[in-house]
Design a protein around this motif. Structure first.
Motif, PDB file in Angstrom:
ATOM      1  N   GLU A  24      38.272  13.359   7.266  1.00 47.07           N
ATOM      2  CA  GLU A  24      38.637  12.340   6.298  1.00 47.07           C
ATOM      3  C   GLU A  24      38.754  10.971   6.958  1.00 47.07           C
ATOM      4  N   LEU A  25      38.532   9.956   6.155  1.00 48.33           N
ATOM      5  CA  LEU A  25      38.650   8.588   6.663  1.00 48.33           C
ATOM      6  C   LEU A  25      40.111   8.166   6.696  1.00 48.33           C
ATOM      7  N   VAL A  26      40.467   7.458   7.760  1.00 51.83           N
ATOM      8  CA  VAL A  26      41.840   6.999   7.963  1.00 51.83           C
ATOM      9  C   VAL A  26      41.909   5.510   7.651  1.00 51.83           C
ATOM     10  N   ASP A  27      42.855   5.116   6.810  1.00 51.47           N
ATOM     11  CA  ASP A  27      43.013   3.703   6.459  1.00 51.47           C
ATOM     12  C   ASP A  27      43.156   2.851   7.714  1.00 51.47           C
ATOM     13  N   ASP A  28      42.526   1.684   7.689  1.00 52.48           N
ATOM     14  CA  ASP A  28      42.545   0.779   8.830  1.00 52.48           C
ATOM     15  C   ASP A  28      43.732  -0.175   8.719  1.00 52.48           C
ATOM     16  N   PRO A  29      44.666  -0.155   9.689  1.00 48.61           N
ATOM     17  CA  PRO A  29      45.792  -1.106   9.625  1.00 48.61           C
ATOM     18  C   PRO A  29      45.351  -2.568   9.669  1.00 48.61           C
ATOM     19  N   GLN A  30      44.137  -2.823  10.206  1.00 46.13           N
ATOM     20  CA  GLN A  30      43.604  -4.182  10.231  1.00 46.13           C
ATOM     21  C   GLN A  30      42.897  -4.541   8.930  1.00 46.13           C
ATOM     22  N   GLY A  31      42.736  -3.538   8.059  1.00 41.82           N
ATOM     23  CA  GLY A  31      42.156  -3.795   6.752  1.00 41.82           C
ATOM     24  C   GLY A  31      40.685  -4.131   6.756  1.00 41.82           C
ATOM     25  N   ILE A  32      39.920  -3.585   7.701  1.00 47.89           N
ATOM     26  CA  ILE A  32      38.487  -3.865   7.762  1.00 47.89           C
ATOM     27  C   ILE A  32      37.663  -2.604   7.575  1.00 47.89           C
ATOM     28  N   LEU A  33      37.877  -1.600   8.445  1.00 46.39           N
ATOM     29  CA  LEU A  33      36.982  -0.449   8.463  1.00 46.39           C
ATOM     30  C   LEU A  33      37.765   0.843   8.629  1.00 46.39           C
ATOM     31  N   ALA A  34      37.716   1.710   7.613  1.00 45.27           N
ATOM     32  CA  ALA A  34      38.317   3.036   7.707  1.00 45.27           C
ATOM     33  C   ALA A  34      37.327   3.986   8.364  1.00 45.27           C
ATOM     34  N   LEU A  35      37.804   4.753   9.342  1.00 44.59           N
ATOM     35  CA  LEU A  35      36.961   5.676  10.102  1.00 44.59           C
ATOM     36  C   LEU A  35      37.650   7.020  10.232  1.00 44.59           C
ATOM     37  N   PRO A  36      36.909   8.072  10.586  1.00 43.99           N
ATOM     38  CA  PRO A  36      37.561   9.350  10.872  1.00 43.99           C
ATOM     39  C   PRO A  36      38.442   9.251  12.109  1.00 43.99           C
ATOM     40  N   ALA A  37      39.414  10.131  12.214  1.00 43.67           N
ATOM     41  CA  ALA A  37      40.284  10.181  13.388  1.00 43.67           C
ATOM     42  C   ALA A  37      39.434  10.356  14.648  1.00 43.67           C
ATOM     43  N   GLY A  38      39.777   9.616  15.694  1.00 48.06           N
ATOM     44  CA  GLY A  38      39.047   9.693  16.957  1.00 48.06           C
ATOM     45  C   GLY A  38      37.972   8.638  17.099  1.00 48.06           C
ATOM     46  N   PHE A  39      37.637   7.953  15.990  1.00 45.69           N
ATOM     47  CA  PHE A  39      36.638   6.895  16.047  1.00 45.69           C
ATOM     48  C   PHE A  39      37.321   5.530  16.088  1.00 45.69           C
TER      49      PHE A  39
END
Length: 474
Positions: free
Chosen positions: A57-72
């Motif tokens: 699953e994609l993880v919300d980006d705290p910087q608010g730019i790009l959500a990625l899977p865990a480990g990326f």
């Protein structure tokens, strides 16, 4: 010579669904239950088959730019108005088509289009008019070359300026970039001082080769989207993003004795070779007027090629030079990628041009040896664009070194980068957490370790790294 319809029909009947699929990707499902992050315990977790599909699953980006899977992780390479060119001017906006090249001493070179339409005064960050690299000083578009060094440092400079609406394009087998204008304004229209609607070649390795840019008029003048080159036969295949009437897939056949290479396209006469449009027919030999008529994965059409009467569209747009029944069209033809001995071709809609038509989408595979188009990917309409969980509107595309396709989404609602396995399962790779802008320019680094992509508006290039692995066939 024309494709033998009788032989095509005989082979199609013998194989049932048509000719065998030649590409690497099958059906692309978009229902939420088709999304990734499932373990197949029945077959274990060996490399390439049986392991988890996608990356989770994609993880919300705290910087608010790009959500990625865990480990990326990602890092911003260029950002319009923030990062600077070597000249000190700001990075232009509206990032679009991109290609990567292997440079010297571990440098990765990227050529990045900037889809800027109309006069320069319209844009806050147009492509700078670098001396010697300008086609039309009134136009805002062009492309930049980005150097990513092994130590993480980045340099950026102008590859071409004064072009219009540089959307997609294509990497050549000889290591250059063909940048395409998705705009066919004539001189005097919208403030332009020269005709537009052409393809230009940009060499990321040799700055001097880009001076005094001239259009490749042999490829025709229309709303270009993408281009690929058949490395064996030298044919160019080009898409047109247009409607009313729908656009065309083109084939350019080089003149006898012509050999491709750096700088060779610039030597072509304006009418060199032959520009052609497709005329498709089904297994029964019936003419197909639009690719949207295909509604089943595995549909195979035979393809004849029809010469374009006036490729420079002096009085009539190229796509309007054909009467009904002469050629096969498609709405919003987009990205292309050459792999598996042929061209993957994206149609961002799988429907006609009626107003308000919702996005879905298709990916076709053109096999030049068999002269067939096979429907590899068929997207459905996103049932709820406000929710994260389905994909539509395919646009830029690349073939992944880890199996299958990676596709940039330009549909309704949330925008993603997503993958499709060889047997049609889909999985998310990234989500735009910044805004509702499309993803563009999806491409892997030459070594396959990094996935580059752009958020078109305002113009952000990102580099994504992580635990890439071979995907199962799905």
């Amino acid at each position: 010579m024309p494709l033998n319809r009788r032989e095509f029909a005989r082979k199609s009947a013998a194989t049932g669904a048509g000719l065998a699929l030649t590409g690497a990707v099958g059906a692309l499902a978009t229902a939420p239950e088709a999304l990734a992050a499932e373990d197949d315990d029945r077959h274990g977790h060996g490399r390439g088959h049986g392991h988890r599909l996608g990356y989770g699953e994609l993880v919300d980006d705290p910087q608010g730019i790009l959500a990625l899977p865990a480990g990326f992780t990602y890092r911003v390479i260029t950002r319009s108005g923030v990062t600077k060119l070597e000249s000190g001017e700001p990075t232009p906006s509206n990032h679009d088509g991109t290609a990567t090249f292997e440079g010297r001493r571990g440098v990765t070179l990227l050529v990045n289009n900037h889809e800027l339409k109309g006069p320069r005064s319209k844009w806050t960050y147009p492509v700078p008019l670098t001396e010697g690299l300008v086609y039309d000083p009134a136009a805002a578009g062009g492309c930049t070359v980005v150097e990513v060094h092994r130590d993480g440092s980045v340099a950026e400079w102008v590859g071409i300026a004064g072009t219009s609406t540089n959307c997609a394009g294509g990497r050549t087998p000889w290591g250059t970039w063909l940048t395409c204008e998705e705009n066919s304004d004539r001189a005097g229209q919208n403030g332009m001082t020269k005709d537009h609607g052409y393809v230009f070649e940009v060499d990321p390795h040799d700055r001097g080769a880009n001076r005094d840019p001239q259009p490749i008029k042999a490829f025709g003048r229309y709303d270009h989207e993408a281009v690929v080159i058949d490395p064996r036969h030298g044919h160019a295949y080009l898409t047109e993003d247009a409607a009313k009437p729908n656009g065309l897939l083109f084939r350019w056949v080089p003149p006898k004795g012509f050999r491709h290479g750096r700088g060779r396209l610039a030597t072509l006469a304006d009418d060199a070779g032959v520009l052609q449009a497709p005329r498709c027919f089904d297994a029964a030999g019936r003419f197909v007027d639009d690719l949207s008529r295909a509604t089943r994965i595995g549909t195979v059409y035979g393809v004849d090629w029809v010469d374009v009467p006036d490729r420079d569209a002096r009085t009539v747009a190229v796509r309007e030079q054909f009467a009904a029944g002469e050629v096969t069209r498609a709405r919003k033809l987009e990205g292309m990628w050459w792999a598996d001995g042929g061209a993957y071709v994206v149609s961002s809609y799988a429907r006609d041009e009626s107003p308000g038509t919702p996005h879905d989408g298709q990916v076709w595979f053109y096999d030049p040896k068999r002269r067939t188009l096979t429907l590899q990917v068929l997207l459905g309409v996103n049932p709820d664009p406000s929710q994260d969980g389905a994909f539509d509107g395919p646009d830029n595309i690349t073939v992944s070194p880890y199996g299958g396709l990676v596709i940039a989404e330009d549909g309704e609602g949330v925008s993603h980068l997503f993958g499709a396995t060889e047997r049609g399962r889909t999985y998310p790779i990234a989500r735009n957490d910044l805004n509702d802008s499309e993803f563009t320019g999806v491409v892997f680094s030459p070594d396959g370790d990094t996935l580059y992509a752009n958020i078109q508006d305002p113009g952000i290039m990102v580099a994504v790294t992580g635990p890439w692995r071979r995907q199962p066939r799905g």
